[in-house]
Design a protein around this motif. Structure first.
Motif, short mmCIF file in Angstrom:
data_model
loop_
_atom_site.label_atom_id
_atom_site.label_comp_id
_atom_site.label_asym_id
_atom_site.label_seq_id
_atom_site.Cartn_x
_atom_site.Cartn_y
_atom_site.Cartn_z
N ASP A 1 0.57 2.00 -5.99
CA ASP A 1 0.49 0.71 -5.30
C ASP A 1 1.03 -0.40 -6.21
OD1 ASP A 1 -0.66 1.99 -3.17
OD2 ASP A 1 -2.53 0.83 -3.17
N ARG B 1 -5.46 0.48 1.46
CA ARG B 1 -5.82 -0.55 0.48
C ARG B 1 -4.64 -0.79 -0.46
NH1 ARG B 1 -11.32 0.56 -2.18
NH2 ARG B 1 -10.00 1.67 -3.63
N ARG B 2 -4.37 -2.04 -0.73
CA ARG B 2 -3.30 -2.37 -1.69
C ARG B 2 -3.98 -2.55 -3.05
NH1 ARG B 2 -0.26 -7.43 0.84
NH2 ARG B 2 -2.38 -8.17 1.11
N ASN B 3 -4.14 -1.44 -3.72
CA ASN B 3 -4.98 -1.47 -4.92
C ASN B 3 -4.15 -1.52 -6.20
OD1 ASN B 3 -6.88 -1.17 -6.92
ND2 ASN B 3 -8.12 0.28 -5.75
N ASP C 1 0.87 -1.18 0.00
CA ASP C 1 0.00 0.00 0.00
C ASP C 1 0.91 1.23 0.00
OD1 ASP C 1 -1.88 1.97 0.38
OD2 ASP C 1 -2.18 1.50 2.52
N ASP D 1 0.53 4.31 -1.30
CA ASP D 1 -0.03 5.64 -1.03
C ASP D 1 -0.67 5.73 0.36
OD1 ASP D 1 -2.37 4.27 -1.40
OD2 ASP D 1 -2.90 5.24 -3.30
N GLY D 2 -0.66 4.62 1.10
CA GLY D 2 -1.08 4.66 2.50
C GLY D 2 -2.56 4.90 2.75
N ASP D 3 -3.42 4.52 1.80
CA ASP D 3 -4.86 4.70 2.01
C ASP D 3 -5.50 3.47 2.63
OD1 ASP D 3 -4.88 2.93 -0.07
OD2 ASP D 3 -6.25 4.09 -1.35
N ASP E 1 -4.56 1.84 -8.64
CA ASP E 1 -3.56 2.81 -8.19
C ASP E 1 -2.17 2.44 -8.73
OD1 ASP E 1 -5.51 4.12 -6.84
OD2 ASP E 1 -5.04 3.21 -4.88
CA LIG Z 1 -3.18 2.16 -1.55
#
Ligand SMILES: [Ca+2]
Length: 405
Positions: free
Chosen positions: A219, A210-212, A204, A206-208, A216
Motif C-alpha cells: 500500500d 484499507r489504505r494502510n 489500497d 493489496d485490495g483489503d 503494508d
Molecule cells: Ca490495503
C-alpha cells in the motif's frame, strides 16, 4: 494503551498520571483549556461526517504534547549546507539497505512500474529518505500531534487543515488508533503522507479495503507511485544530469525559472560530466548550481519537478534523484561539494568528533552531526586555547586538533 509503541511516552504518561493522582485536584486549567480547544473542532468534524464515537475515541486521553511544540519551534544552531544534507540522506548504509529492498520487493516493484510507470529506484529512494525504509516513520500519535499544534498557535493553521482528514482516516478503519503514528508534524507511515495528501493519493494496493501506509509495504509504495504519477511523472525518463559548466558561464545568471531545452544548454557549452550526449535534447531543463561555481551543477528535468511535489525542498529532490542513481549502480557526483573554513565534510566532522572524544570533552556517537554536544565540546576547546568562543567547527579547529593528535 495508545502509546504502546513508544516506551518514552509510556513513561511520560505514567509520570504525568502519577502527578495527577498526587495533585488529586482533577485536571489543571491548562488541561481544561486543551480539552475546550479540542471540543471546538467537533462542529467541523461533524460537518465532514465524523461520528461522535470516532471523535471521542480519537481524543480519549490525548493531552498537549510539549515535545511536539519543541520540535515545531526548534531552530538548528548550525544550518546544514546542501552537500552535508545530501551526504547524510544518501549514506552508504542507506544505499546498501536500498539495494536489499530492491531484491526483497522485486515482484511488487515490477508490478508498480507496470501500473504507474514510475522507476523502482525512485520509489525505493523516497522510501529510504522519508522513513529509512519504514524503520523510522515517527513514533508520535498523529491525532495527538495535530491537536497539540492546532491548539498552540505553532503551525496551527496547517494542523487545523489536517485534523479532520486524520479523523476521517481513523473512522474509515484504514489503520488502528494505536498504529496511526507519524512525525511531530503529522507526516504518516512509510511514505510520510500528511492526512490531506493521504486522502487524495493513497492507494489500497493489496485490495483489503484499507489504505494502510503504516503497516503494508505494498500500500505504501503504491501510494508513492500513484502520487508521483499524478504529479506528471514521465515513465522511462530521468530526473536530471550532473553537468560540467564552461569556465565563463556564471550559473547565478540562470534562475530556477529559466527553462531552456537541453540542446540550448548544450549550445551554451554545458555538457554531461560523463561526456555522453543528452538523450532527448528537446526536453526542457533548468540549471541548478547550489554552490555556484564551487560545487556540482545539474540540469533538472520534468521528473525532478514531480519529486518536488512530494516535498518542495530542492535539496530533498536532489537527494532522491541521487539516491535513485546510486541504487541503480551509479557513482558519486563527479564534482565534490565545497569544503572550506565554513564547511567541514562529513568525514572531517567525524574526525573532529573523534579528536574531541580523545581529549575527553565529548562523548556519545561519532555521527558527523554537529549538534549541541559537539558545539559545546568545540567551545570547551576554544576556551582552552584562548580562541574566540563560538562553538563553530571550523577547518582551523580541526587542523589544531590534528596537530595535537
Ligand atoms: Ca490495503
Amino acid at each position: 494503551m495508545r502509546f504502546a509503541r513508544n516506551p518514552k511516552a509510556l513513561i511520560l504518561a505514567a509520570v504525568s498520571g502519577l502527578l495527577l493522582v498526587l495533585a488529586s485536584a482533577g485536571p489543571s486549567p491548562a488541561a481544561d483549556r486543551f480539552r475546550a480547544c479540542v471540543e471546538r473542532f467537533w462542529p467541523a468534524a461533524k460537518a465532514k461526517g465524523v461520528s461522535r464515537k470516532t471523535f471521542d475515541r480519537a481524543f480519549q486521553g490525548v493531552t498537549h504534547d510539549p515535545e511536539v511544540i519543541e520540535s515545531a519551534t526548534y531552530q538548528p544552531e548550525y544550518v546544514k549546507p546542501i552537500g552535508e544534507y545530501i551526504d547524510r540522506a544518501v549514506s552508504e548504509k542507506r544505499i546498501e539497505a536500498g539495494k536489499e529492498k530492491l531484491i526483497e520487493q522485486k515482484a511488487l516493484l515490477d508490478a508498480l512500474e507496470k501500473r504507474y510507470g514510475v522507476d523502482r529506484h525512485i520509489l525505493v529512494a523516497i522510501w529510504g529518505v522519508e522513513s529509512n525504509y519504514g524503520t523510522q516513520p515517527g513514533d508520535k500519535n498523529v491525532i495527538s500531534s495535530l491537536a497539540t499544534l492546532a491548539c498552540s498557535g505553532t503551525k496551527a493553521k496547517f494542523a487545523r487543515s489536517q485534523l479532520v482528514p486524520a479523523l476521517k482516516i481513523l473512522q474509515h478503519g484504514d489503520v488502528s488508533l494505536e498504529a496511526m503514528n507519524g512525525s511531530w508534524a503529522g507526516a504518516m507511515g512509510h511514505t510520510q503522507f500528511i492526512p490531506t495528501t493521504y486522502q487524495a493519493y493513497a492507494v489500497d494496493w493489496d485490495g483489503d479495503g484499507r489504505r494502510n501506509i503504516w503497516e503494508d509495504i505494498p500500500d505504501a509504495l503504491a501510494s508513492t507511485a500513484s502520487y508521483l504519477r499524478v504529479s506528471k511523472w514521465r515513465p522511462g525518463q530521468t530526473w536530471g544530469y550532473e553537468v560540467r559548466l564552461p569556465k565563463r558561464l556564471n550559473p547565478r545568471r540562470y534562475g530556477h525559472k529559466t527553462y531552456k531545452t537541453l540542446a540550448q544548454w548544450r549550445k551554451l557549452g554545458i555538457v554531461r560530466v560523463n561526456g555522453e550526449a543528452f538523450p532527448r535534447p528537446g526536453d526542457k531543463a533548468t540549471l541548478f548550481a547550489p554552490e555556484g561555481t564551487k560545487g556540482p551543477a545539474f540540469l533538472l528535468l520534468n521528473n525532478f519537478r514531480s519529486i518536488l511535489r512530494y516535498n518542495v525542498a530542492k535539496s530533498y529532490a536532489l537527494a532522491i534523484g541521487h539516491l535513485s542513481d546510486r541504487l541503480r549502480g551509479g557513482g558519486r557526483f563527479v564534482r565534490p561539494w565545497p569544503t572550506d573554513e565554513k564547511r567541514l565534510s562529513l568525514e572531517q566532522r567525524m574526525e573532529l568528533q573523534r579528536l574531541l572524544m580523545a581529549r575527553g570533552v565529548l562523548s556519545g556517537d561519532i555521527d558527523g552531526i554537529v549538534g549541541p554536544d559537539t558545539l559545546a565540546a568545540v567551545k570547551i576547546y576554544q576556551r582552552e586555547k584562548k580562541l574566540p568562543v563560538d562553538g563553530f567547527p571550523s577547518q582551523t579547529i580541526l587542523n589544531m586538533l590534528r596537530k595535537e593528535g
